[in-house]
Design a protein around this motif. Structure first.
Motif, short mmCIF file in Angstrom:
data_model
loop_
_atom_site.label_atom_id
_atom_site.label_comp_id
_atom_site.label_asym_id
_atom_site.label_seq_id
_atom_site.Cartn_x
_atom_site.Cartn_y
_atom_site.Cartn_z
N PHE A 62 26.56 -18.38 22.83
CA PHE A 62 27.84 -19.31 23.50
C PHE A 62 29.04 -18.51 23.38
CE2 PHE A 62 24.72 -21.82 20.69
CZ PHE A 62 24.19 -22.66 21.98
N GLY A 63 29.11 -17.13 23.25
CA GLY A 63 29.94 -16.37 23.11
C GLY A 63 30.78 -15.84 21.81
N GLU A 64 30.09 -16.46 20.64
CA GLU A 64 30.50 -16.27 19.28
C GLU A 64 30.14 -15.04 18.69
OE1 GLU A 64 26.79 -19.01 18.84
OE2 GLU A 64 27.88 -17.80 20.48
N HIS A 65 28.91 -14.38 19.04
CA HIS A 65 28.69 -12.92 18.42
C HIS A 65 28.75 -12.84 16.89
CE1 HIS A 65 27.70 -8.80 19.44
NE2 HIS A 65 28.13 -8.42 18.32
N VAL A 66 28.02 -14.00 16.37
CA VAL A 66 27.91 -14.04 14.98
C VAL A 66 26.76 -12.86 14.52
CG1 VAL A 66 26.67 -15.46 13.07
CG2 VAL A 66 28.17 -16.45 14.81
N ILE A 67 26.96 -12.31 13.32
CA ILE A 67 26.32 -11.13 12.92
C ILE A 67 25.62 -11.33 11.61
CG2 ILE A 67 27.57 -9.19 14.14
CD1 ILE A 67 29.06 -8.49 11.52
N GLY A 68 24.71 -10.68 11.25
CA GLY A 68 23.70 -10.81 10.30
C GLY A 68 24.79 -10.96 8.75
N GLU A 69 25.55 -9.95 8.53
CA GLU A 69 26.38 -10.05 7.48
C GLU A 69 27.21 -11.47 7.22
OE1 GLU A 69 29.10 -6.92 5.01
OE2 GLU A 69 29.76 -7.45 7.06
N GLU A 70 27.66 -11.98 8.31
CA GLU A 70 28.42 -13.34 8.32
C GLU A 70 27.51 -14.37 7.88
OE1 GLU A 70 31.75 -12.25 11.94
OE2 GLU A 70 29.84 -13.16 12.29
N VAL A 71 26.22 -14.55 8.31
CA VAL A 71 25.40 -15.48 8.06
C VAL A 71 25.08 -15.45 6.58
CG1 VAL A 71 24.91 -16.23 10.39
CG2 VAL A 71 23.41 -14.58 8.81
N GLU A 72 24.64 -14.17 5.90
CA GLU A 72 24.31 -13.61 4.69
C GLU A 72 25.54 -14.02 3.86
OE1 GLU A 72 22.78 -10.08 5.25
OE2 GLU A 72 20.97 -10.55 5.69
N GLN A 73 26.63 -13.79 3.95
CA GLN A 73 27.89 -14.11 3.06
C GLN A 73 27.98 -15.65 3.27
OE1 GLN A 73 30.99 -11.72 4.84
NE2 GLN A 73 30.58 -10.01 3.61
N THR A 74 27.89 -16.36 4.35
CA THR A 74 28.08 -17.65 4.32
C THR A 74 27.19 -18.58 3.31
OG1 THR A 74 28.92 -17.69 6.46
CG2 THR A 74 28.07 -19.73 6.01
N LEU A 75 25.67 -18.10 3.47
CA LEU A 75 24.84 -18.65 2.60
C LEU A 75 25.05 -18.43 1.23
CD1 LEU A 75 22.28 -20.08 2.45
CD2 LEU A 75 21.13 -18.02 2.77
N ARG A 76 25.43 -17.19 0.91
CA ARG A 76 25.76 -16.73 -0.48
C ARG A 76 26.86 -17.75 -1.02
NH1 ARG A 76 25.92 -11.83 0.22
NH2 ARG A 76 28.29 -11.46 0.03
N GLU A 77 27.66 -18.02 -0.38
CA GLU A 77 28.94 -18.74 -0.71
C GLU A 77 28.59 -20.04 -0.90
OE1 GLU A 77 32.51 -19.99 -1.76
OE2 GLU A 77 31.91 -17.81 -1.90
N ALA A 78 27.82 -20.64 0.15
CA ALA A 78 27.53 -21.99 -0.06
C ALA A 78 26.54 -22.37 -1.14
CB ALA A 78 26.51 -22.48 1.24
N MET A 79 25.58 -21.35 -1.50
CA MET A 79 25.01 -21.46 -2.75
C MET A 79 25.73 -21.13 -4.02
SD MET A 79 21.86 -19.03 -1.50
CE MET A 79 20.82 -19.06 -2.98
N ARG A 80 26.80 -20.54 -3.84
CA ARG A 80 27.85 -20.72 -5.15
C ARG A 80 28.43 -22.09 -5.27
NH1 ARG A 80 29.28 -14.93 -4.53
NH2 ARG A 80 30.66 -15.28 -2.73
N GLN A 81 28.71 -22.66 -4.20
CA GLN A 81 29.18 -24.06 -4.32
C GLN A 81 28.06 -25.07 -4.71
OE1 GLN A 81 31.12 -25.05 -0.38
NE2 GLN A 81 31.90 -22.97 -0.39
N HIS A 82 26.84 -24.84 -4.32
CA HIS A 82 25.75 -25.65 -5.00
C HIS A 82 24.64 -24.87 -5.55
CE1 HIS A 82 26.58 -28.89 -1.69
NE2 HIS A 82 27.65 -27.94 -1.50
N PRO A 83 25.18 -24.68 -6.90
CA PRO A 83 24.19 -23.80 -7.77
C PRO A 83 22.88 -24.16 -8.03
CG PRO A 83 25.88 -25.22 -9.17
CD PRO A 83 26.25 -25.36 -7.65
N GLU A 84 22.42 -25.37 -7.78
CA GLU A 84 21.16 -25.86 -7.91
C GLU A 84 20.28 -25.37 -6.91
OE1 GLU A 84 22.76 -28.78 -4.97
OE2 GLU A 84 23.55 -27.72 -6.56
N VAL A 85 20.78 -24.74 -5.81
CA VAL A 85 20.11 -24.46 -4.74
C VAL A 85 19.39 -22.95 -4.92
CG1 VAL A 85 20.01 -23.48 -2.15
CG2 VAL A 85 21.65 -25.78 -2.91
N GLU A 86 18.15 -22.91 -4.25
CA GLU A 86 17.48 -21.58 -4.34
C GLU A 86 16.78 -21.62 -3.01
OE1 GLU A 86 14.65 -21.32 -7.69
OE2 GLU A 86 16.07 -21.16 -9.15
N VAL A 87 16.99 -20.24 -2.24
CA VAL A 87 16.57 -20.16 -1.01
C VAL A 87 15.30 -19.18 -1.10
CG1 VAL A 87 17.03 -19.15 1.41
CG2 VAL A 87 18.78 -20.82 0.03
#
Length: 499
Positions: free
Chosen positions: A368-393
Motif C-alpha cells: 500500500f506504499g508503506e515500505h515497512v522493513i524487517g527491522e521495523e517489525v522486529e523492533q515493534t514486536l520487541r517493544e510490544a513484548m516489553r509492554q506485555h512481559p508475559e508474552v513469549e513468541v
C-alpha cells in the motif's frame, strides 16, 4: 583449565593484534582487496566480458559491472556448475554451496581455494575475540555442538557440493574435533526431527559448554531437552556458558531462549552467508558486528530506499553514514562480482566499522506504499513484548490483507505463534500497531487517512511454522521463515495447514 583453554589465550591475543593492523586503515585495506580481485578477475571469462583488465578503482567496477543477483548471474554460475574452469575466478571452485530461499529454487554458490579461509577463519576468530575480550576460554575444554545441515557432500561435475554448514563441518580444526557433537552418523540424517531426537540422545548426558546454531532451530533442540528432562537447559548443562548464533535477528527469540535456559549465558553473534563470512560480534555487549575488511571481499552499499532504481548509487565504505539502511553488494575471491546477497545492514559505528543486519531487501511490505522493513517489525514486536512481559513468541510473519470490499479498508496481518500468548490479545495488537506507526511514517499516514485499518493479529497453534517449513522440505538447518512478504504466498501456505 585444560590445555586447549590455556593455549587459546596467547592465540587469541595474536589474532586480535592482526585484526587491529587492518582496522587502522580500513579504507586502504578495502582498496588493496579490490585491486587484487580485479587483477585475478581479469584472467577469467567474466573479466574478459566486462573489460576488467584496465580496472583499478571502485568507480571502474561500478562502471563496468552492474549489480546483479543470482538469477542475473546464472549463465556464469551454470558454466561453473558444468565444470568449466576460469569462468568467474581462476580455476575451478573447491566447493559449491547449495542454498535456497523459502520460495526460490536451489542456488549453487562457488567457494574457491582463495575464499574458503574466510569461511573457516571468520568463525574461529569470532570465538578467539570472545576469549581475548572476556578471558573466558573454559568452553574449549567441554563439548561443543554446531546445529547444522548434513556434512555429506555430493559431486557435481567433479566439484564437492552441499550446504555451507556441512562444508564448514569438514574444516573444523583437529584440536576441536574430539569436542564436537553430534557424531557424523547423526549429523548426516536428512530428516530434521529424526536428527534432532538423535542429537538429544547424544548430548543430554555430556558436559556441553558451547551451543551454536540458528535461534529457531536451537529453540527446538532446547524444547526437546526440557521435555525429556523436565528441567531448564541451564540445569541439564551446568557448564554451558556460550551461545553462538547467526542467520536471523536474535531479539524476537531472546526471551524464550533464555527462559528455556533458565539463567544468563554469554552470546556471540555471527554474520555468515554462503557468499562469505562477513562480520562477527567482536565486543561482548556491543550489538554491532565487526565487518571483515581484509578477507577477500570488497563491499559496496546501496541506500535501501533507492535499491530498485535503474541506476542506484553504489557507495564504498568511505561514503557510508551511520543509522542508514543499505543493501549489501559483494565482490569477492569466490568469483562474485557486484553481487547483491539480498541482506540489508545498518552501520552502528565507524572506525571500526560495525553493522547490524536489518532484514532482506526483497522481504519488505509495501503493498500500500508503506515500505515497512524487517527491522521495523522486529523492533515493534520487541517493544510490544516489553509492554506485555508475559508474552513469549516462537515465530511470526507479516503479510498484507487486501480487502475486496471497497467499504472495508485493507490491513496488515500478523501471523504469530506464541509460546505464551498475551493476556489481552487486542491490547497486544494495539501495541504492535502503535509501535509500527511510530517507526514508519508512511504506515502512520495510511492509518490516519483510513486507507488502512489497524492490523489483524492472527494467533497460530503450536508447531504451525514447523509444519509449514516441513511442507516445503525446509525444516531445520539454515532455512528461515521470511519476516515480511509483499504478497500472501507464505501467509496462505501457513493458514492452509492449520485449517
Amino acid at each position: 583449565m585444560g590445555l586447549k583453554s590455556v593455549l587459546s589465550r596467547p592465540l587469541a591475543a595474536y589474532i586480535a593484534r592482526q585484526y587491529a593492523r587492518w582496522q587502522y586503515d580500513p579504507i586502504g585495506t578495502q582498496q588493496q582487496v579490490l585491486l587484487e580481485l580485479l587483477k585475478q578477475g581479469a584472467r577469467t571469462a567474466f573479466g574478459r566480458d566486462h573489460n576488467l583488465a584496465g580496472a583499478r578503482t571502485a568507480q571502474d567496477l561500478a562502471r563496468l559491472v552492474p549489480v546483479r543477483d543470482y538469477e542475473a548471474l546464472s549463465p556464469y554460475f551454470n558454466r561453473v556448475k558444468a565444470g568449466e574452469a576460469d569462468v568467474l575466478w581462476p580455476g575451478k571452485p573447491l566447493y559449491l554451496a547449495k542454498t535456497s530461499g523459502t520460495t526460490s529454487g536451489a542456488k549453487y554458490i562457488p567457494i574457491t581455494q582463495d575464499s574458503i579461509p574466510n569461511h573457516i577463519n571468520g568463525a574461529r576468530d569470532a570465538l578467539l575475540h570472545y576469549v581475548h575480550r572476556t578471558g573466558n576460554s573454559r568452553f574449549l575444554d567441554g563439548k561443543l555442538i554446531f546445529l547444522s545441515g548434513s556434512p555429506e557432500l555430493e559431486t557435481v561435475a567433479g566439484i564437492h557440493t552441499g550446504r555451507l554448514s556441512g562444508i564448514a563441518n569438514h574444516h573444523v580444526p583437529a584440536y576441536l574435533r574430539r569436542n564436537q557433537l553430534p557424531s557424523y552418523p547423526t549429523n548426516i540424517i536428512e530428516d530434521w526431527e529424526t536428527k534432532l531426537d538423535r542429537i538429544v540422545e547424544e548430548t543430554i548426558h555430556q558436559p556441553m559448554t558451547l551451543i551454536s546454531g540458528i535461534p529457531p532451530w536451537v529453540q527446538m533442540y532446547f524444547d526437546r531437552i526440557v521435555a525429556r528432562t523436565g528441567r531448564p537447559v541451564g540445569e541439564v548443562f551446568p557448564q554451558f556458558d556460550l551461545f553462538v548464533y547467526g542467520g536471523v535477528n536474535f531479539e524476537p527469540y531472546r526471551k524464550k531462549l533464555f527462559d528455556t535456559i533458565g539463567r544468563p549465558v554469554d552470546s556471540v553473534e555471527l554474520f555468515p552467508a554462503s557468499e562469505g563470512f562477513l562480520a562477527f560480534q567482536d565486543e561482548p555487549g556491543n550489538p554491532g558486528m565487526l565487518l571483515l575488511l581484509n578477507a577477500g571481499i570488497f563491499y559496496e552499499f546501496i541506500p535501501a530506499e533507492r535499491f530498485f532504481e535503474e541506476n542506484p548509487p553504489r557507495l564504498t565504505l568511505a561514503e557510508v553514514e551511520l543509522d542508514q539502511q543499505y543493501a549489501l553488494v559483494l565482490t569477492s575471491n569466490a568469483g562474485l562480482w557486484a553481487y547483491s546477497i539480498g541482506d540489508t545492514v545498518r552501520f552502528v559505528s565507524k572506525y571500526p566499522f560495525r553493522v547490524v543486519v536489518t532484514g532482506r531487501i526483497k522481504h519488505f511490505l509495501s503493498a500500500f506504499g508503506e515500505h515497512v522493513i524487517g527491522e521495523e517489525v522486529e523492533q515493534t514486536l520487541r517493544e510490544a513484548m516489553r509492554q506485555h512481559p508475559e508474552v513469549e513468541v516462537v515465530e511470526f510473519t507479516v503479510a498484507p490483507r487486501v480487502s475486496d470490499d471497497p467499504t472495508v479498508p485493507s490491513r496488515h496481518e500478523w501471523l504469530v505463534e506464541f509460546a505464551q500468548p498475551p493476556h489481552d490479545l487486542a491490547a497486544f495488537a494495539a501495541a504492535l500497531d502503535t509501535g509500527l506507526r511510530q517507526r514508519n511514517v508512511y504506515y502512520d499516514d495510511l492509518l490516519a487517512g483510513n486507507i488502512l485499518a489497524p492490523l489483524q493479529l492472527t494467533p497460530l497453534p503450536a508447531g504451525a511454522f514447523q509444519r509449514y517449513m516441513k511442507s516445503l522440505g525446509k525444516l531445520g538447518g539454515q532455512n528461515k521463515v521470511p519476516r515480511l512478504s509483499n504478497d500472501r504466498e507464505v501467509a496462505e501456505g501457513i493458514l492452509q495447514l492449520i485449517i
